[in-house]
Design an enzyme around this catalytic site. Structure first.
Site, PDB file in Angstrom:
ATOM      1  N   MET A 146     -58.484 -13.119 -66.791  1.00 44.11           N
ATOM      2  CA  MET A 146     -59.674 -12.636 -66.091  1.00 44.11           C
ATOM      3  C   MET A 146     -60.820 -12.305 -67.045  1.00 44.11           C
ATOM      4  O   MET A 146     -61.980 -12.345 -66.652  1.00 44.11           O
ATOM      5  CB  MET A 146     -59.336 -11.436 -65.204  1.00 44.11           C
ATOM      6  N   TYR A 170     -51.893 -15.496 -63.606  1.00 45.77           N
ATOM      7  CA  TYR A 170     -52.969 -14.973 -64.449  1.00 45.77           C
ATOM      8  C   TYR A 170     -52.828 -13.474 -64.692  1.00 45.77           C
ATOM      9  O   TYR A 170     -52.152 -12.776 -63.949  1.00 45.77           O
ATOM     10  CB  TYR A 170     -54.350 -15.301 -63.863  1.00 45.77           C
ATOM     11  N   CYS A 171     -53.474 -13.020 -65.779  1.00 42.99           N
ATOM     12  CA  CYS A 171     -53.504 -11.600 -66.125  1.00 42.99           C
ATOM     13  C   CYS A 171     -54.875 -11.311 -66.726  1.00 42.99           C
ATOM     14  O   CYS A 171     -55.845 -11.994 -66.424  1.00 42.99           O
ATOM     15  CB  CYS A 171     -52.373 -11.242 -67.094  1.00 42.99           C
ATOM     16  N   ARG A 172     -54.959 -10.326 -67.583  1.00 40.55           N
ATOM     17  CA  ARG A 172     -56.244  -9.962 -68.177  1.00 40.55           C
ATOM     18  C   ARG A 172     -56.684 -10.998 -69.213  1.00 40.55           C
ATOM     19  O   ARG A 172     -57.814 -11.456 -69.204  1.00 40.55           O
ATOM     20  CB  ARG A 172     -56.139  -8.575 -68.810  1.00 40.55           C
ATOM     21  N   GLY A 208     -54.229 -13.629 -70.631  1.00 41.10           N
ATOM     22  CA  GLY A 208     -53.353 -14.795 -70.751  1.00 41.10           C
ATOM     23  C   GLY A 208     -52.033 -14.489 -71.422  1.00 41.10           C
ATOM     24  O   GLY A 208     -51.124 -15.321 -71.430  1.00 41.10           O
TER      25      GLY A 208
END
Length: 102
Positions: A93, A64-66, A68
């Protein structure tokens, strides 16, 4: 590359399933809010410095990241490195905070 929504991932965590989480954001983003994943910034993935997760090559790994985007890039790179079961957390997120909260 497989994908999973934040709600599906949260359901797995709530059910007590063993989930391997990898956060490919930058350290300051991780410090602001995280869901407990191993911090491995995308830059390290791009330069193939993935010792922290080497033992997860055959396991299901949720990236995961901010939003996608970076996690999608990381998934593609990890697949070329032999990771057989990477899953991109769609929406990242931002979606987690919007749909689930902190």
């Amino acid at each position: 590359m497989q994908t999973i929504t934040v709600n599906e991932l949260k359901a797995k965590i709530d059910a007590g399933e063993q989930v391997n989480l990898v956060d490919v954001r930058e350290p300051h983003e991780n410090a602001e809010f995280n869901i407990g994943g191993i911090l491995l910034p995308l830059g390290k993935v791009q330069t193939m410095q993935v010792d922290e997760i080497e033992d997860l090559k055959d396991a299901e790994v949720y990236i995961y990241c901010r939003s996608g985007n970076r996690s999608g890039q990381a998934c593609l790179i990890l697949e070329t490195m032999g990771f057989s079961n990477v899953v991109n957390v769609t929406g990242g997120m931002l979606a987690w905070q919007e749909q689930i909260g902190r």
